[in-house]
Structures are given as structure tokens and as C-alpha cells.
Write an enzyme that holds these catalytic residues in place. Structure first.
Site, PDB file in Angstrom:
ATOM      1  N   ILE A  98       0.896  -1.222   0.034  1.00 43.63           N
ATOM      2  CA  ILE A  98      -0.002   0.172  -0.013  1.00 43.63           C
ATOM      3  C   ILE A  98       0.797   1.312  -0.101  1.00 43.63           C
ATOM      4  O   ILE A  98       1.848   1.325   0.736  1.00 43.63           O
ATOM      5  CB  ILE A  98      -0.923  -0.147   1.372  1.00 43.63           C
ATOM      6  CG1 ILE A  98      -1.380  -1.402   1.437  1.00 43.63           C
ATOM      7  CG2 ILE A  98      -1.973   1.106   1.123  1.00 43.63           C
ATOM      8  CD1 ILE A  98      -2.528  -1.668   0.386  1.00 43.63           C
ATOM      9  N   CYS A  99       0.497   2.062  -0.961  1.00 42.02           N
ATOM     10  CA  CYS A  99       1.272   3.500  -0.884  1.00 42.02           C
ATOM     11  C   CYS A  99       2.785   3.087  -1.143  1.00 42.02           C
ATOM     12  O   CYS A  99       3.383   2.561  -1.830  1.00 42.02           O
ATOM     13  CB  CYS A  99       0.879   4.323   0.201  1.00 42.02           C
ATOM     14  SG  CYS A  99       1.585   6.074   0.421  1.00 42.02           S
ATOM     15  N   SER A 100       3.602   3.719  -0.216  1.00 40.07           N
ATOM     16  CA  SER A 100       5.223   3.793  -0.186  1.00 40.07           C
ATOM     17  C   SER A 100       5.471   2.552   0.429  1.00 40.07           C
ATOM     18  O   SER A 100       6.727   2.065   0.107  1.00 40.07           O
ATOM     19  CB  SER A 100       5.806   4.669   0.817  1.00 40.07           C
ATOM     20  OG  SER A 100       5.250   4.568   2.252  1.00 40.07           O
TER      21      SER A 100
END
Length: 319
Positions: A98-100
Site C-alpha cells: 500500500i502506498c510507499s
């Protein structure tokens, strides 16, 4: 879910709620929070979260989810965290970030030769640091084989819904999306999310003026020249500002908003031709091309599935 100090809270809480909601229909998921060493962690909100076990003690997993952090990518340079990701990934049937969290997968070579997504503010850095990764700058989430990656924060919910759809099928996934009051598949990419909300948060007067102009009537013809004339600046300046503010071209901004408007019309029950007209498309075929490009289904099929999920969600026999 592998959690760690300074993990973005919604990155793991949001997807967890998707799986919990799915369990209300079919008992399918066991959610296990894991930290690298088994100790409690403190999230980005300062919340202390207890975990079930360490990475070493986790055993075999169907799915590993690695959330992101606001202090990425530095947080993923911690060798203990990377060791935990590597160990858990080796024991998992599929891996998601998720995300970074994509930086952790990329650092371990798990994204080499694959398409991947991350939050728009990290896309350039991810691409520059890991040239073997094909970074998709506008995707909400990407599935490439057994590896899933998503953009930031709420995009983790989109990714979790995709996992549920893979596991349980589209009908159950749509029902979960309806219960959570979210789209199963959002229109557009992250560069335009959410157009109306981002318009109000524009940093510069030019971007604010353009966003409000387009949102006021997405059906009107909008060329770069039209937008430049409205803002009383040059077309080149409009293009630069829109890329800096919204991560897309001026026409991409307009098209994304129109597609979102058409999607809402379809979900409200409008005929496809009416939805196309309301959103400013020149023809039903133009809407169909835009819709299949984003969703992978036709407007009619999307509406049929949406209605089916809506009926099942509100049918007391399925409660």
C-alpha cells in the site's frame, strides 16, 4: 499485515475493514498483524498497536500486505524491516503493498520487471531509484502476477476489494463495496482523485479558478485554450500548473471529471445515452471507449453489476 513504527494508520486499517466486512458475508479471512520483532508498534497517529507475533513466528501466509509510511522511503532502509518483508514474502502466496510500501518490495527485487503503483508523490522517486520497475504513475492499483501494489491511503481499500474479488468473485466484492459506501472500481486514476475535492484544495489561484470552472459545467467544450482564456494566462502556463497541482494534463483533468460524472449518472439509474449526454460526451461510443479504458467493462455491464450488488446488499434475505 506487516506493521512497524510510523506505519500509516489508514494503510492497514482500511484494507482490514474490507476483509472484516467480507467476513460478514462469507467467513474467509483471518487478519494477523505482524511486526518485525513481535513488539508493539506506534503508528503515524501515535497509536500503540499490539501484534500477534514476529515475522519469524508468522508461519505460512496466503497474503502479505506491506503498508506505507509518511517517512518513506527512509523507513524502508531499516534492514530489520526489510528482512521481515523478505521472510514473510517467501512464505506468502501473494504479496501486496500500500502506498510507499512499494519501496520495500522494490528494494528486495520483488518488483523487478513488473508494473507497479505507489502514491503519486513517490512515483518519480520510485522510478528513479529502481529502474527495473515499470512504475504506473496514474494507477490506483496494479496487479502483476502474484504481486499487487496500490497508490496511497484510501487506494489500499481499492486494492483490498480487488483481492476480495479475486477470492470470492465480483458479486461479493461489489456487495462489500456497497456496504462500505465506496466504488468497487473508481473512475479515473489517482492523478484526478477526487477532482471536485482537489479543486477546492488547489494551492494557486490559477489552478483553483480552472478547477472551479470545469466542475461548474463539465459538459461544456474545454480546450487548453479555453481554460487559459478563462484563467487569463497562457496555455503553456495552464499545462504546467495542472501538472504541478493535479499530476495530469488540462484535458486529462477534464476527461477524468467527465468520466466520474458519467459513472455517478449510471449508478443513479440513468440510461447510458443520458449518462453520456450529461457528462458531455459526444456519443455513447465515446463514453464506452472511455469507460472500458478505465474499468475494463462497458457502461451497460457496469450498471448491471452495480444494480445487482445494490439489490443483494439491500435484500433482507442476504443480510
Amino acid at each position: 499485515m506487516l506493521v512497524f513504527d510510523q506505519v500509516k494508520t489508514l494503510d492497514f486499517v482500511g484494507p482490514a475493514e474490507v476483509f472484516l466486512e467480507a467476513n460478514q458475508r462469507i467467513d474467509s479471512y483471518e487478519i494477523v498483524l505482524i511486526s518485525p520483532d513481535g513488539a508493539d508498534i506506534v503508528t503515524s497517529l501515535g497509536m500503540r498497536v499490539g501484534v500477534a507475533c514476529s515475522a519469524e513466528d508468522a508461519g505460512e501466509l496466503d497474503t502479505l500486505i506491506v503498508p506505507g509510511s509518511e517517512i518513506a522511503p527512509e523507513v524502508f532502509s531499516d534492514p530489520r524491516l526489510l528482512d521481515a518483508v523478505e521472510l514473510l514474502a517467501s512464505r506468502s502466496g501473494r504479496v501486496a503493498s500500500i502506498c510507499s510500501g512499494a519501496f520495500a518490495l522494490a528494494a528486495l527485487g520483488l518488483l523487478d520487471g513488473r508494473r507497479a503503483a505507489t502514491h503519486w508523490k513517490f512515483t518519480e522517486l520510485l522510478a528513479a531509484r529502481y529502474p527495473a520497475v515499470e512504475v504506473e504513475t496514474d494507477s490506483i492499483f496494479v496487479k502483476d502476477g502474484p504481486v499487487y501494489t496500490s497508490a496511497g491511503v484510501a487506494a489500499g481499500i481499492d486494492l483490498a476489494l480487488a483481492l476480495v474479488e479475486d477470492d470470492l468473485g465480483p458479486d461479493d466484492a461489489r456487495a462489500v463495496a456497497q456496504l462500505l459506501l465506496v466504488y468497487l472500481r473508481r473512475s479515473g486514476g489517482q492523478s484526478q482523485f477526487s477532482v471536485s475535492l482537489r479543486g477546492s484544495a488547489a494551492r494557486t489561484p490559477v489552478a483553483q479558478s480552472i478547477a472551479e470552472y470545469v466542475a461548474a459545467d463539465p459538459t461544456r467544450p474545454c480546450t487548453v485554450g479555453d481554460l487559459a482564456a478563462h484563467a487569463n494566462v497562457s496555455p503553456r502556463h495552464v499545462t504546467r500548473v495542472m501538472r504541478e497541482e493535479f499530476g495530469t494534463t488540462p484535458i486529462g483533468f477534464v476527461n477524468s471529471l467527465r468520466l466520474d460524472l458519467a459513472t455517478r449518472s449510471l449508478e443513479s439509474g440513468a440510461a447510458v445515452a443520458r449518462a453520456a449526454d450529461d457528462a458531455g460526451y459526444r456519443s455513447v461510443e465515446a463514453l464506452r471507449r472511455a469507460f472500458t479504458g478505465r474499468f475494463g467493462v462497458t457502461p451497460s455491464e457496469y450498471q448491471r453489476r452495480f444494480r445487482s450488488a445494490h439489490r443483494r446488499t439491500h435484500d433482507p434475505r442476504t443480510a
